[in-house]
Design a protein around this motif. Structure first.
Motif, short mmCIF file in Angstrom:
data_model
loop_
_atom_site.label_atom_id
_atom_site.label_comp_id
_atom_site.label_asym_id
_atom_site.label_seq_id
_atom_site.Cartn_x
_atom_site.Cartn_y
_atom_site.Cartn_z
N TYR A 81 1.19 -6.12 -2.88
CA TYR A 81 1.47 -5.03 -3.81
C TYR A 81 0.21 -4.64 -4.56
CZ TYR A 81 6.36 -6.13 -3.03
OH TYR A 81 7.57 -6.32 -2.45
N GLN A 82 0.31 -3.46 -5.15
CA GLN A 82 -0.81 -2.93 -5.93
C GLN A 82 -1.15 -3.87 -7.08
OE1 GLN A 82 0.41 0.53 -7.96
NE2 GLN A 82 -1.63 1.05 -8.68
N GLU A 83 -0.13 -4.21 -7.86
CA GLU A 83 -0.32 -5.21 -8.88
C GLU A 83 -0.13 -6.51 -8.15
OE1 GLU A 83 1.09 -3.86 -12.44
OE2 GLU A 83 0.22 -2.08 -11.55
N VAL A 84 -1.19 -7.28 -8.06
CA VAL A 84 -1.13 -8.47 -7.23
C VAL A 84 0.06 -9.32 -7.66
CG1 VAL A 84 -2.40 -10.47 -6.47
CG2 VAL A 84 -3.61 -8.38 -7.05
N ASN A 85 1.00 -9.50 -6.76
CA ASN A 85 2.19 -10.25 -7.10
C ASN A 85 2.05 -11.70 -6.71
OD1 ASN A 85 4.70 -9.26 -8.41
ND2 ASN A 85 4.17 -7.49 -7.16
N LEU A 86 1.06 -12.33 -7.28
CA LEU A 86 0.88 -13.76 -7.06
C LEU A 86 0.94 -14.43 -8.42
CD1 LEU A 86 -2.07 -13.73 -4.52
CD2 LEU A 86 0.34 -14.02 -4.03
N SER B 222 -11.90 -12.00 -9.24
CA SER B 222 -11.69 -10.57 -9.47
C SER B 222 -10.45 -10.09 -8.73
CB SER B 222 -12.90 -9.80 -8.96
OG SER B 222 -12.92 -9.85 -7.55
N VAL B 223 -10.00 -8.92 -9.12
CA VAL B 223 -8.81 -8.36 -8.49
C VAL B 223 -9.00 -8.21 -6.99
CG1 VAL B 223 -7.24 -6.39 -8.45
CG2 VAL B 223 -8.21 -7.16 -10.60
N ALA B 224 -10.22 -7.84 -6.59
CA ALA B 224 -10.48 -7.65 -5.16
C ALA B 224 -10.22 -8.94 -4.40
CB ALA B 224 -11.92 -7.20 -4.96
N ILE B 225 -10.73 -10.04 -4.94
CA ILE B 225 -10.54 -11.32 -4.26
C ILE B 225 -9.07 -11.72 -4.30
CG2 ILE B 225 -11.08 -13.78 -4.42
CD1 ILE B 225 -13.90 -13.00 -5.11
N GLN B 226 -8.42 -11.44 -5.44
CA GLN B 226 -6.99 -11.76 -5.52
C GLN B 226 -6.22 -11.03 -4.43
OE1 GLN B 226 -5.22 -11.53 -9.38
NE2 GLN B 226 -6.96 -12.47 -10.39
N GLN B 227 -6.65 -9.78 -4.20
CA GLN B 227 -6.00 -8.99 -3.16
C GLN B 227 -6.19 -9.64 -1.78
OE1 GLN B 227 -6.37 -5.16 -4.51
NE2 GLN B 227 -4.18 -5.27 -4.20
N MET B 228 -7.40 -10.13 -1.55
CA MET B 228 -7.69 -10.81 -0.28
C MET B 228 -6.83 -12.06 -0.15
SD MET B 228 -9.87 -9.25 1.51
CE MET B 228 -11.10 -7.97 1.40
N VAL B 229 -6.67 -12.78 -1.25
CA VAL B 229 -5.84 -13.97 -1.23
C VAL B 229 -4.40 -13.59 -0.89
CG1 VAL B 229 -4.91 -15.85 -2.62
CG2 VAL B 229 -7.31 -15.23 -2.83
N ALA B 230 -3.95 -12.48 -1.47
CA ALA B 230 -2.60 -12.02 -1.18
C ALA B 230 -2.47 -11.71 0.31
CB ALA B 230 -2.28 -10.78 -2.00
N ILE B 231 -3.51 -11.11 0.89
CA ILE B 231 -3.47 -10.82 2.32
C ILE B 231 -3.47 -12.11 3.12
CG2 ILE B 231 -4.75 -9.79 4.24
CD1 ILE B 231 -5.68 -7.63 2.26
N LEU C 34 0.46 -2.86 2.84
CA LEU C 34 -0.53 -2.83 1.76
C LEU C 34 -0.20 -1.66 0.84
CD1 LEU C 34 -3.73 -3.49 3.90
CD2 LEU C 34 -2.39 -5.15 2.61
N ASP C 35 0.37 -1.98 -0.32
CA ASP C 35 0.83 -0.94 -1.24
C ASP C 35 -0.27 -0.65 -2.26
OD1 ASP C 35 2.19 0.80 -2.79
OD2 ASP C 35 3.81 -0.56 -3.35
N GLU C 36 -0.97 0.43 -2.06
CA GLU C 36 -2.09 0.82 -2.92
C GLU C 36 -3.05 -0.33 -3.21
OE1 GLU C 36 -1.57 3.40 -6.19
OE2 GLU C 36 0.50 3.83 -5.63
N PRO C 37 -3.56 -0.96 -2.16
CA PRO C 37 -4.42 -2.12 -2.39
C PRO C 37 -5.78 -1.71 -2.94
CG PRO C 37 -4.41 -1.60 -0.07
CD PRO C 37 -3.45 -0.64 -0.73
N THR C 38 -6.17 -0.46 -2.76
CA THR C 38 -7.54 -0.07 -3.08
C THR C 38 -7.69 0.51 -4.46
OG1 THR C 38 -7.10 2.06 -2.04
CG2 THR C 38 -8.17 0.39 -0.70
#
Lengths: 347, 505, 328
Positions: free
Chosen positions: B88-93, B145-154, B167-171
């Motif tokens: 999700y856009q807001e990292v849901n972790l 950072s949020v970018a890395i959090q996003q990678m972790v989510a992936i 990928l819901d608005e990941p960028t």
């Protein structure tokens, strides 16, 4: 329309109150009788009013705090502090003049305002959750009260001090007048000024209130100060009633009774609309429950079990999930956030 | 390609919320090894569709077929079991847990009856290496950072051996390099045969990474296109619902040439900006003009409005109102300077749900007066009744709780709240979203009326046509920057605006 | 692995707690003769064994973002049940002990279920539980029931020698076993990690497919069980059942957990930290005893001040991490 709503909010609490009072009639035929003795009205009903005064007072303060989505756990300890300050100020006074009395009242109330303001600052400026912020004073306040009294139950011999909680005016206990005054002040301030509107607005949606220009931080600060003040007055009444200061036990667990009274009175713990009259009835219900249990002859401690059940029932009735499961109202899952986002069509 | 069996097929999907049809007859098909964009403006139904696909919502009608078998996705857990994972856009972790834990929680590796942290850490490092990420996996997620959090989510999503990755608005919160890093990972995953659903408001990115796209509008399926076969203009017109031919027709209808150059200046912003929200911009609003902010969602239009209103404190720049320096730290200071602001999030930032229509209307004026000078009940009623009539609010009952009103009527109450304060500048962020045509027209009429009374209006809308029809001047925002300013004269067309909004042409 | 020494912000409260304990112990040792001894240190455990056990249960509750106000009353109820079954019903301890342990456990299940299924606030539900448990113990008897039974006397009076001529009690052994099991559960089982995940973000936990309902109910069950076990230990300590036992103990417990570095908003905290938190409360009392002239209320004031310190510290941590996010 508004009258109709008020009616439904107050309807059940009033019924419950009447029910409890009527039950007493079966055990004590003279329960409703009030007679004039030595220029004082006496009777069980007057007794309930008199003994219930401190609880009603702090419940009024608590109502406004809860209306902003907060909670004040420290009121019990503030009661102890205020009683201790009041009593200790006049403890050594031998004179009969009223000077020391005013001194005692002024000192306690100012300190209680400050203490309430401290809670308010922690909640509104530092951003601590209300439960946590007021927990600090709930613990430390009692210690401070004991510090003031030296851990002893200090007896007061200064006669005028007894008037606050034990005196009579126009045949009625003076504490009843205090309650009436504070209640009227609260109603006037919240309903005749915009304060009530702002409090309900902040409690219902703090973000939107800020965008509408309301200074929500100051509103929160104010309600905690008011709650502290109410607890201060209650503490003076309690300590004057027994003509002593007891840091250990004065006001013990009052905060829980007050929260209960507010909830019974129809104000939701989720903040928003508040009902001062409902709160007063809620507090009276709790007080008459205590009186009833005494007069029926059941061990007084059963009171706690009854209270527990009342809390549960009231909370379950307020829970949307419970109502849906039991009564089948509102079938749709209230996922507010998603609904908000997908608000596609039409009016 | 066309013969290939679709990995996922959603057909005739219908999802209703009380009083709202969020999805009507929507379809979506995904093939292995493709990146598929889901396009649409606010309220188009993208997030509902994603939530249906991930089992957060259940569908009312329609079928979902996964690799030839019909499935029913009734919980997030079920979706994961089927190999559908979402970022999700807001990292849901859980940012309070370590990177490893966030990847493994729910399917931890156990050894001798206890969690095998060493194995999990090694495994996590390997997974992240695949995403070209070399970090200490034992540290808390929140320390990255949020970018890395996003990678972790992936990475977490991949660890379920995902077949479909959403990928819901990941960028939206990544910078340029981070986006490129993400794209590299996406290309790698594509090669591995995953189907990726990609949601983004940045058209550049859509054209860079996606193979096909599906357009939704107002909960309806508009079409499915090959990305390379549809040009930007056409795509934007599909998203906002105007055919090219129709656009031409309307644009020639633009009415009067504005005289706005001669108008007196009201508000001036000099290099005002807020780090991470809106790049510094210059802006001049004149008395009696309607100024439009055009831009796609996420372009910075809302952020600009919030900074002007003091809802977010600007961290650079200078503002003057009627030549006087002002510095707004709270909305209150803006309101006292006679500015009003209708937020686009009516539910969370607009209405006070537990209060009545009357109370909601007088809230702003009352806060200007302060709590002591309380408007009398009679005055409140007068105001409420006046505006209920003026704005044609239904039901016409001032004592109704506002939460029981429909969206359009709630919006009118919000407008009334600000009109009562008689503002010099009214900022309207998507005031016409989610309301019916009738109410829309009334709101637009009202805007024109206000500008005639020498009030300034800052108007944000996703509907270009609305902007073009009402505004005197228009600024276009893209990528959180004010990129262009137009005078709305006869020559200005929707295409001109869309070109700027889309960028990169 | 190189930057072992660099601290995560979240661990800062724990470090602060331990330093505080060391500081206070050193202060006591320098100021009072006889303070610096192994037995004084061990007495902290002996006198607070029950508090350690409830603090362990409370740690799970608070880490998950909840609160449990019923623990003090559950101790009273357990002590009453134990005392009346032993002395009035004359039952064997082999029957009494399991029944007593069930008391809090059952209450915990009910509380957890109410909180989860009806989406009620933990504060209110456990408040009702607090009233209920204390009321029930009064309904058993309003008087103190003294216990005189070989098993309980044995549990109360046995001293287990430790090297150096010092001793601990059986209760301490029980408490330490509970602590070690809890540490294992918190860090090496799925349940434990789910508790942290829920405390971090219940919504995320749900979206990640974790069994939120089961975990939440289990958390309150666990806390109820711990409270009952603490009740038993308390009964060994006092050798009586009384409705007023452990009055206000829930506050001490919450204070110990917060001082132990657990975030009251949930998501971060350590069982070991709570144990140190309990020891800090214990050492405050010990110092006051050694000082002689200081009165008991200074304990409350000191606890309040420490609470304030740690809550403000927590706020600062949250602020800083928010700031980092805004910039990062």
């Amino acid at each position: 329309m508004l009258k109709g709503m008020m009616k439904t909010k107050l309807f059940w609490p009033i019924i419950v109150l009447i029910l409890i009072l009527v039950i007493n009639l079966f055990f004590d035929r003279s329960f409703f009788s009030i007679e004039l003795r030595n220029g004082h009205l006496t009777g069980s009903l007057i007794d309930i009013l008199n003994r219930g005064a401190p609880l009603i007072l702090i419940s009024i303060g608590m109502t406004l705090v809860i209306a902003t989505k907060g909670i004040d756990l420290s009121v019990g300890s503030i009661i102890a502090m205020s009683g201790a300050i009041g009593a200790m100020t006049v403890a050594d006074t031998a004179s009969e003049g009223s000077g020391p009395l005013w001194m005692a009242i002024g000192l306690s109330l100012i300190i209680c305002l400050v203490v309430g303001g401290w809670n308010g600052l922690l909640v509104s400026r530092v951003g601590v959750q209300p439960i946590v912020a007021t927990l600090i004073l709930m613990v430390a306040g009692r210690g401070i009260a004991q510090l003031i009294t030296g851990g002893q139950i200090t007896t007061v011999y200064y006669e005028p001090y007894s008037f606050i909680g034990g005196g009579y005016l126009l045949t009625l206990p003076f504490s009843v007048f205090i309650v009436a005054f504070v209640f009227l002040m609260a109603v006037l301030l919240t309903r005749k000024t915009a304060l009530g509107l702002f409090i309900e607005s902040v409690g219902s949606n703090a973000d939107a209130s800020r965008l509408a220009g309301i200074n929500s931080k100051n509103i929160m600060l104010m309600v905690y100060m008011f709650s502290g003040l109410c607890a201060g007055v209650a503490g003076l009444i309690l300590s004057s009633n027994v003509m002593s200061a007891d840091g250990n036990n004065a006001g013990l667990w009052f905060e829980l009774d007050a929260i209960l009274a507010v909830v019974i009175g129809g104000t939701s713990l989720m903040g928003g609309r508040f009902y001062l009259m409902g709160t007063v009835i809620g507090a009276l219900i709790i007080q008459s429950l205590t009186t009833t249990i005494y007069s029926i002859g059941v061990p007084a401690e059963t009171n706690l079990v009854v209270k527990a059940l009342v809390v549960l029932v009231v909370c379950l009735l307020q829970s949307a999930e419970f109502r849906r499961k039991v009564f089948g109202i509102g079938k749709v899952k209230p996922t507010g956030e998603q609904k908000g986002r997908e608000g596609v069509t039409l009016s | 390609m066309a013969q290939q069996l679709a990995k996922l097929e959603m057909k005739n999907i219908v999802k209703e919320f009380p009083g709202v049809k969020a999805l009507s007859d929507v379809q979506l098909s995904l093939y292995p090894g493709e990146v598929h964009a889901l396009m649409g403006e606010n309220g188009a139904g993208k997030s509902t569709l994603i939530k249906v696909l991930t089992g957060v919502y259940s569908i009312d009608q329609g079928t979902v077929t996964l690799e030839g078998k019909q499935v029913s996705i009734n919980s997030p857990l079920k979706a994961q079991e089927l190999g559908i994972s979402t970022v999700y856009q807001e990292v849901n972790l859980c940012s309070n847990l370590s990177v490893t834990e966030n990847i493994f929680i729910g399917r931890e590796i156990k050894k001798y009856g206890r969690l095998a942290w060493k194995e999990m850490n090694q495994h996590a490092e390997k997974l992240l290496e695949r995403l070209q990420l070399n970090i200490d996996v034992t540290k808390l997620l929140s320390s990255y950072s949020v970018a890395i959090q996003q990678m972790v989510a992936i990475a977490r999503a991949l660890n379920v051996s995902a077949k479909i990755l959403i990928l819901d608005e990941p960028t939206s919160s990544l910078d340029r390099d981070e986006v490129q890093q993400l794209f590299a990972v996406m290309r790698q995953l594509k090669k591995d045969g995953l189907a990726i659903v990609f949601v983004s408001h940045f058209l550049d990115q859509i054209y860079e990474i996606t193979d096909r796209l599906t357009v939704l509008r107002n909960g309806e399926w508009i079409g499915e296109y090959k990305t390379e076969a549809i040009d930007r203009m056409e795509l934007v017109s599909k998203m906002i619902g105007k055919d090219l031919a129709e656009l031409e027709a309307i644009s020639s209808k633009t009415t009067d040439i504005s005289q706005s150059d001669t108008l007196e200046s009201m508000l001036q912003a000099n290099e005002v900006g807020l780090n991470g929200k809106i790049s510094p911009f210059d802006l001049e609003l004149r008395k009696g003009e309607i100024y439009g902010l055009a831009g796609l969602l996420g372009s910075g239009r809302t952020e600009m409005a919030r900074v002007l209103f003091g809802a977010d404190k600007a961290d650079k720049g200078k503002m003057t109102i009627n030549g006087k320096d002002v510095h707004f730290t709270t909305p209150r200071s803006a309101i006292l300077n006679k500015i009003g602001f209708c937020s686009e999030n009516r539910k969370t930032e607009g209405i006070i749900p537990e209060l009545t229509v009357r109370e909601n209307m007088i809230l702003a004026i009352q806060s200007v007066y302060g709590w002591f000078r309380y408007l009398s009940r009679a005055k409140q009623m007068k105001i409420a009744e006046e505006y209920i009539q003026l704005l044609n609010i239904r039901p016409a009952n001032p004592e109704q709780l506002i939460k029981n009103l429909s969206g359009g009527n709630q919006q009118k109450v919000m407008l009334a709240r600000w009109l009562v304060t008689n503002p010099d500048l009214l900022i309207l962020d998507e005031p016409t979203r989610g309301i019916d045509i009738g109410a829309k027209t009334e709101i637009m009429k009202l805007m024109t009326h206000l500008s005639k009374e020498n009030k300034s209006i800052l108007f944000i809308s996703s509907e270009i046509e609305e902007i073009l029809r009402t505004c005197d001047r228009i600024a276009v925002l893209r990528d959180r920057k004010k990129v262009q300013e137009f005078d709305n004269d006869r020559e200005l067309t929707q295409q001109d605006l869309m070109k700027e909004m889309a960028g990169g042409m | 692995m190189i930057n072992r020494l660099s601290l995560d912000y979240k661990q800062l409260p724990l470090v602060a707690t331990i330093s505080l304990f060391v500081l206070m112990f050193s202060f006591g040792s320098l100021r009072y003769t006889g303070f610096f001894s192994t037995q004084v240190f061990l007495n902290l455990f002996i006198n607070n064994a029950f508090l350690i056990v409830i603090a362990v249960g409370m740690t799970f509750v608070i880490v998950s973002g909840g609160i449990d106000l019923s623990v003090g009353s559950v101790i009273a109820l357990t002590s009453m049940v134990t005392a009346s079954l032993t002395m009035e019903a004359q039952l064997s301890p082999f029957i009494v002990v399991p029944i007593s342990l069930l008391v809090g456990t059952v209450l915990g299940v009910i509380q957890g279920a109410l909180i989860h299924f009806y989406n009620l606030q933990p504060f209110i539900v456990t408040l009702a539980g607090m009233f209920l448990a204390r009321g029930l113990s009064y309904m058993i008897s309003v008087e103190t029931i003294a216990i005189d039974h070989p098993f309980f006397n044995f549990m109360a009076n046995s001293q287990i020698p430790v090297p150096g001529g010092n001793f601990i009690s059986i209760s301490v052994v029980i408490a330490l076993i509970v602590v070690f099991i809890a540490m294992f559960v918190a860090h090496f089982t799925k349940f434990g990690r789910n508790v942290y995940a829920i405390g971090g973000s219940e919504q995320s936990a749900m979206l990640m497919g974790l069994p939120v309902a089961r975990t939440k109910i289990l958390i309150y069950t666990l806390s109820g069980f711990c409270a009952s076990l603490a009740g038993l230990i308390f009964t060994f300590y006092m050798l009586s059942g009384y409705g007023l036992h452990a009055n206000g103990m829930e506050l001490d417990t919450i204070a110990a957990v917060v001082i132990g570095g657990t975030l009251l908003t949930g998501g971060a905290g350590y069982v070991a930290g709570s144990v140190v938190g309990v020891l800090i409360l214990g050492i405050i009392q010990t110092i006051i005893v050694f000082e002689g002239t200081l009165s008991s209320w200074w304990t409350k004031i000191a606890i309040g001040a420490l609470l304030l310190l740690f809550i403000v510290l927590q706020r600062v941590i949250v602020w800083r991490s928010e700031k980092k996010h805004a910039n990062g």
